[in-house]
Design a protein around this motif. Structure first.
Motif, short mmCIF file in Angstrom:
data_model
loop_
_atom_site.label_atom_id
_atom_site.label_comp_id
_atom_site.label_asym_id
_atom_site.label_seq_id
_atom_site.Cartn_x
_atom_site.Cartn_y
_atom_site.Cartn_z
N GLY A 140 0.85 -1.19 0.00
CA GLY A 140 0.00 0.00 0.00
C GLY A 140 0.88 1.23 0.00
O GLY A 140 1.74 1.39 -0.85
N ARG A 141 0.70 2.08 1.00
CA ARG A 141 1.52 3.28 1.11
C ARG A 141 2.75 3.08 2.00
O ARG A 141 3.55 3.99 2.15
CB ARG A 141 0.67 4.42 1.67
N GLU A 142 2.87 1.90 2.58
CA GLU A 142 4.00 1.61 3.46
C GLU A 142 5.16 1.00 2.68
O GLU A 142 4.96 0.11 1.85
CB GLU A 142 3.60 0.62 4.56
N LYS A 143 6.34 1.47 2.98
CA LYS A 143 7.56 0.92 2.39
C LYS A 143 8.24 0.08 3.47
O LYS A 143 8.70 0.60 4.48
CB LYS A 143 8.48 2.06 1.94
N LEU A 144 8.26 -1.22 3.25
CA LEU A 144 8.85 -2.14 4.22
C LEU A 144 10.29 -2.45 3.83
O LEU A 144 10.60 -2.67 2.65
CB LEU A 144 8.05 -3.43 4.29
N HIS A 145 11.17 -2.47 4.82
CA HIS A 145 12.60 -2.73 4.60
C HIS A 145 12.95 -4.12 5.11
O HIS A 145 12.63 -4.46 6.25
CB HIS A 145 13.43 -1.66 5.31
N TYR A 146 13.62 -4.87 4.26
CA TYR A 146 14.01 -6.24 4.60
C TYR A 146 15.52 -6.40 4.46
O TYR A 146 16.13 -5.86 3.54
CB TYR A 146 13.33 -7.25 3.66
N LEU A 147 16.10 -7.15 5.36
CA LEU A 147 17.52 -7.46 5.31
C LEU A 147 17.77 -8.44 4.18
O LEU A 147 17.05 -9.44 4.04
CB LEU A 147 17.98 -8.06 6.64
N ASN A 148 18.79 -8.18 3.38
CA ASN A 148 19.24 -9.12 2.35
C ASN A 148 20.63 -9.61 2.77
O ASN A 148 21.62 -8.89 2.62
CB ASN A 148 19.30 -8.44 0.98
N PRO A 149 20.74 -10.82 3.29
CA PRO A 149 22.03 -11.30 3.80
C PRO A 149 23.00 -11.79 2.71
O PRO A 149 24.15 -12.10 3.01
CB PRO A 149 21.62 -12.45 4.72
N VAL A 150 22.57 -11.86 1.46
CA VAL A 150 23.41 -12.43 0.40
C VAL A 150 24.73 -11.69 0.23
O VAL A 150 25.79 -12.33 0.17
CB VAL A 150 22.62 -12.52 -0.93
N PRO A 151 24.75 -10.34 0.17
CA PRO A 151 26.06 -9.68 0.03
C PRO A 151 27.01 -9.95 1.19
O PRO A 151 28.22 -10.07 1.00
CB PRO A 151 25.71 -8.19 -0.05
N ILE A 152 26.48 -10.08 2.40
CA ILE A 152 27.33 -10.39 3.55
C ILE A 152 27.88 -11.80 3.43
O ILE A 152 29.04 -12.07 3.71
CB ILE A 152 26.55 -10.19 4.87
N HIS A 153 27.05 -12.72 2.96
CA HIS A 153 27.51 -14.09 2.71
C HIS A 153 28.61 -14.11 1.67
O HIS A 153 29.60 -14.83 1.82
CB HIS A 153 26.33 -14.97 2.28
N ASP A 154 28.44 -13.32 0.61
CA ASP A 154 29.46 -13.27 -0.43
C ASP A 154 30.79 -12.77 0.12
O ASP A 154 31.85 -13.29 -0.24
CB ASP A 154 29.00 -12.37 -1.59
N ILE A 155 30.74 -11.77 0.99
CA ILE A 155 31.96 -11.27 1.62
C ILE A 155 32.58 -12.36 2.48
O ILE A 155 33.80 -12.60 2.43
CB ILE A 155 31.68 -10.01 2.46
N ALA A 156 31.77 -13.01 3.28
CA ALA A 156 32.28 -14.08 4.14
C ALA A 156 32.91 -15.18 3.31
O ALA A 156 33.99 -15.69 3.64
CB ALA A 156 31.17 -14.63 5.01
N ASP A 157 32.25 -15.53 2.22
CA ASP A 157 32.75 -16.60 1.37
C ASP A 157 34.07 -16.22 0.72
O ASP A 157 35.01 -17.00 0.69
CB ASP A 157 31.70 -16.94 0.31
N ARG A 158 34.14 -14.99 0.21
CA ARG A 158 35.34 -14.57 -0.52
C ARG A 158 36.48 -14.17 0.41
O ARG A 158 37.63 -14.54 0.18
CB ARG A 158 35.01 -13.39 -1.43
N TRP A 159 36.20 -13.40 1.44
CA TRP A 159 37.27 -12.82 2.24
C TRP A 159 37.57 -13.61 3.50
O TRP A 159 38.73 -13.75 3.88
CB TRP A 159 36.93 -11.38 2.60
N ILE A 160 36.56 -14.09 4.17
CA ILE A 160 36.80 -14.80 5.42
C ILE A 160 37.04 -16.28 5.16
O ILE A 160 37.93 -16.88 5.75
CB ILE A 160 35.62 -14.58 6.40
N GLY A 161 36.29 -16.85 4.24
CA GLY A 161 36.39 -18.28 3.94
C GLY A 161 37.78 -18.70 3.53
O GLY A 161 38.30 -19.72 3.98
N LYS A 162 38.42 -17.89 2.68
CA LYS A 162 39.75 -18.30 2.22
C LYS A 162 40.77 -18.26 3.35
O LYS A 162 41.69 -19.06 3.38
CB LYS A 162 40.19 -17.47 1.03
#
Length: 109
Positions: A61-83
């Motif tokens: 309706g007139r409300e804008k709901l904000h949702y967390l998208n964890p995918v970019p954080i997972h990508d960082i963890a996978d690329r930078w922390i995982g290695k």
């Protein structure tokens, strides 16, 4: 990934992400009520988080709901922390083998 790192660099934006992690699907007003920031400041931070794809919005309706998208954080963890984690695990496995070999050698004496 630069946009994600830039977004995560600010403690206010991390606090907003923590709020959305605890209860996703919040409106701007709900997020403002939880934080000691002006409505304009929260809106500015949310825009940057949206641009980094850490927050996705859905209109109800007139409300804008904000949702967390964890995918970019997972990508960082996978690329930078995982290695780095893999290297540490290899070192720990090598240490374990050495210690077990030393224990076996001492038991033979």
């Amino acid at each position: 990934m630069d946009a994600v790192f830039k977004a995560l660099a600010d403690p206010s934006r991390r606090a907003l992400l923590d709020s959305l992690h605890a209860r996703t699907g919040q409106t701007l007003g709900e997020l403002c009520a939880e934080h000691s920031m002006s409505r304009q400041a929260v809106a500015k931070h949310l825009l940057l988080l949206e641009q980094a794809n850490l927050v996705v919005v859905q209109w109800r309706g007139r409300e804008k709901l904000h949702y967390l998208n964890p995918v970019p954080i997972h990508d960082i963890a996978d690329r930078w922390i995982g290695k780095f984690e893999r290297t540490r695990l290899r070192v720990l496995a090598k240490l374990k083998r050495r210690l077990e070999a030393e224990i076996d050698d001492s038991q033979e004496d």
